[in-house]
Design an enzyme around this catalytic site. Sequence first.
Site, PDB file in Angstrom:
ATOM      1  N   VAL A 189       0.839  -1.199   0.000  1.00  0.00           N
ATOM      2  CA  VAL A 189       0.000   0.000   0.000  1.00  0.00           C
ATOM      3  C   VAL A 189       0.876   1.251   0.000  1.00  0.00           C
ATOM      4  CG1 VAL A 189      -1.727   1.298   1.301  1.00  0.00           C
ATOM      5  CG2 VAL A 189      -1.893  -1.197   1.140  1.00  0.00           C
ATOM      6  N   ALA A 190       2.010   1.205   0.730  1.00  0.00           N
ATOM      7  CA  ALA A 190       2.901   2.356   0.775  1.00  0.00           C
ATOM      8  C   ALA A 190       3.557   2.597  -0.583  1.00  0.00           C
ATOM      9  CB  ALA A 190       3.974   2.135   1.841  1.00  0.00           C
ATOM     10  N   GLU A 232      -1.768   5.621  -3.244  1.00  0.00           N
ATOM     11  CA  GLU A 232      -3.186   5.343  -3.473  1.00  0.00           C
ATOM     12  C   GLU A 232      -4.042   6.592  -3.581  1.00  0.00           C
ATOM     13  OE1 GLU A 232      -2.702   5.804   0.822  1.00  0.00           O
ATOM     14  OE2 GLU A 232      -1.680   4.609  -0.672  1.00  0.00           O
ATOM     15  N   ASP A 259      -9.811  27.315 -37.241  1.00  0.00           N
ATOM     16  CA  ASP A 259     -10.542  27.781 -38.410  1.00  0.00           C
ATOM     17  C   ASP A 259     -10.496  29.309 -38.431  1.00  0.00           C
ATOM     18  OD1 ASP A 259     -12.225  28.259 -36.290  1.00  0.00           O
ATOM     19  OD2 ASP A 259     -14.041  27.687 -37.346  1.00  0.00           O
ATOM     20  N   ASP A 269     -16.626  20.891 -39.402  1.00  0.00           N
ATOM     21  CA  ASP A 269     -15.505  20.739 -38.477  1.00  0.00           C
ATOM     22  C   ASP A 269     -15.657  19.511 -37.575  1.00  0.00           C
ATOM     23  OD1 ASP A 269     -14.219  23.168 -39.264  1.00  0.00           O
ATOM     24  OD2 ASP A 269     -15.720  24.273 -38.132  1.00  0.00           O
ATOM     25  N   ASN A 273       1.487   6.644   5.643  1.00  0.00           N
ATOM     26  CA  ASN A 273       0.972   6.701   4.276  1.00  0.00           C
ATOM     27  C   ASN A 273      -0.301   7.545   4.201  1.00  0.00           C
ATOM     28  OD1 ASN A 273       1.623   5.696   1.647  1.00  0.00           O
ATOM     29  ND2 ASN A 273      -0.236   4.465   1.731  1.00  0.00           N
TER      30      ASN A 273
END
Length: 882
Positions: A261-262, A266, A308, A615, A705
Amino acid sequence: MSSAESRTDVGLRRRMPGLTQAEAARRLVESGRNEVAVRKARPLYARVLAQLGDPLVMVLIAAVALTLAIGDHADSVVIGLVIVVNTTVGVAQEIRADNAVAALSALSAPHARVRREGTDHDVPAATVVPGDVLLLAEGDIIAADAALDEAAALLVDESMLTGESVSVDKDTGAPLHAGTVVVRGRGVATVTATGGASALGRIAALLDDRRRPTPLQLRLASLGRVLAVVTLVLCVLVLAQGLVRGLPLGTMAVTAISLAVAAVPESLPAVVTLALALGARRMAARHALVRRLPAVETLGSVSVLATDKTGTLTEGRMVVQHVWTPHSTVELQGVGYEPEGDTLARGRAASPAERHEAQEVLTAAALCNDAALRPPSSASPDSRWDALGDPMEGALLTAALKVGCPDRTELVSAHPRIAEAPFDSVRRRMSTIHTEPSGGVLVCLKGAPEAVLVPSVLTDSPEALRLARAEAARFAEDGYRVLAVASGLRQKTPKPVTAGETDLRLLGLVALSDPPKPHAAATLASCRAAGITPILVTGDHPATARAVADRVELLGAQAAADHVVTGEDVAAGRVPDLTAVRVFARTDPQQKLDIVAAWRARGAITAMTGDGVNDGPALHQADIGIAMGGRGTEVARQAADLVLTDDELSTVVAAVEEGRRVFDNIRRFLVYGMAGGAAEILVMLIGPLLGLPLPLSAGQILWINLLTHGLTGVAMGAEPASPGVMRRPPRRADQHILGGGAWQQLSLTAAVVTVVSLSAGLSAQAWDEPWQSVLFLALLAAQLGVVIGLRDRPMTAENPFLLVSVLASALLAAAALYLPPLVAVLDTEHLGWRAAALAIACAPAGFLAARLARLGYRSGNARHLHQRGAEQARHEEIEPGS
């Protein structure tokens, strides 16, 4: 309506009674409704699945499954909440943008007037069928493709289909196209094609519903795959290392998952979504409506802007700019139909004599005129002067007022019209006959120079005619629409009216154009300064395209737009390298696709602006399609990723700046988040080798974390734009999201955070302090220092959310050490002042590491950007840095 027109209309009613109601109903079943298929909105579940299909989100889903498997419900909830927030914000933005576009949209022709069974009916345009007889009048939007059976001075604006700003005169037998607008006259036509079979429908069919992933999506997908593999390897390595040292399998399994997870930032999806959503919100405040959230970042990568002409670079309305007489030339200033602006001659105010000559020309042009000016409405503060009828004739009325002519109502009152010969494509001129107060009649004539500057029309000398023709040719080469104006007195009304088109005196020439918008040149200069190559792609005449490109300095001051490629050249394969051309004229939808494809094949990120049906395919094919919200068609808006609600090209430059800001913030977070994750992993791998058996527990890793990747990480998405962000070239399409020196920045930061954190832990161990808690706090403090150090302006309060989040994270870190419930859950210990000071001292070390890493990154990136700028300059054939 004249008696001749009335007789013609009655005869037409007898000859063309139209379909019966029963036959119309049968054909409606057979051919289908007269509607252009619009891409269906994606259902909610499809939008949600698209968000969840992102590789990084899938890694997070796997992390939720793992934490649930080991019973870590708290972390499962935290990570799951990130997924839910990311998905909700992304889906909500898509739906909000789609709803806003729907509010801008209106049916191109909601009703049509048809003749059935000899009777006129007003019916929904969707029920018009092939074979229906359409009755057309000024202001009508043509409901379907049709063949013109009868026309009376019929003028049609086809700019939304062809891109050409000049309206087209239509004679009997001429084709009419769905979605075009009748600006003058009347007509009767037989419908030949409806719905998908019409020209409008065939162009819309070129749209491909499949959406290509944006550069950001590609980069994050690649990063997600790398992180997934690295995470798996590290999990196995940490698990194996712990088992070799004899630690329990359960403990090491939880630790390995925590490290996984670290390793994965996330909160990256939340940071990305927040950055994109904030960017989209800022863009909306600056009149740019984002229809797809990832398009915000893609704008920052744009390297080619294909624009254009009509309504984008130009005002989208005709204006008289010069009036030439045999004795002088005056220039009229001002824009639009507002009758305000100076009258100049050779750069100074026009003299009374010069103004009088211009008045003579424009008085005749105002009398030989069927348009009217409508002043702004007092009920609407945003309304402005507008023309009813032919835009060119409206421009002549405005010019007449600018030079001091009486209002057209006064002119007509003083010189009532008694006869006229409307403009047609054969004679190419129009004449009107008016009674004079002094007796006799006045003939006023205007038309194309080649149809007026001839001896059969004018009594002027051959030398005078030669001079006028040369002046008309010069104006035409400069991209102006030129009209010759003449008049003459008669004793009685000529019959027929066209018989009066002889023995007239030339009054002068009028040069009209669709002038560039005031800020068009500055906008294109900003694009070039940002490393974006502007190109002009229009359906207009080559001379007009060349003139507009020159006036807006499309190529800058170094070169002139002397080489214009036509759509015919592109279709015939006479252009070996489309990316070497900067001005395209007379292009059709397929050729616009070819131009976009050529640039994309070269690796460019393309943006295409447009407003017409023609276009639509190119807007969809480009990496970023940009439609005009005000004057744009439904097809263009549905095909676009970005809708400009103010129809201003300068808004695109503002949107590009926001896109670059978003990317910078996402990359800044990646450097921060991945450096912190790498440091945590290195601490877990190296710590045991230095005598720290289990450097951090699973709970401590997840708490670090949460505080670093959560509050502070998400707050980084709101950082302001970097100084000079619009003075650097765009990123290459193939550049990794951590390319250009970011990997080195990440590595240096991770190394310093690792070293100072382990040093603090080892020192605490040597001092017999709670070393694991010191290491825990040191990692947190160092990463919070990195957050501040990575900012462009570290000591400012421009993003107060980030400062508040850093303070909140610091308080929550202290709570983990001193709040009993958290101490119990995280297995930490109270720290004395010496141990706490040792850990907190890692914060300035993290700050300095980030600043040093930024200096190295900016130095390397500057060299890289200089090299890219030189390469681009060589391709543009201009001097680098010019």
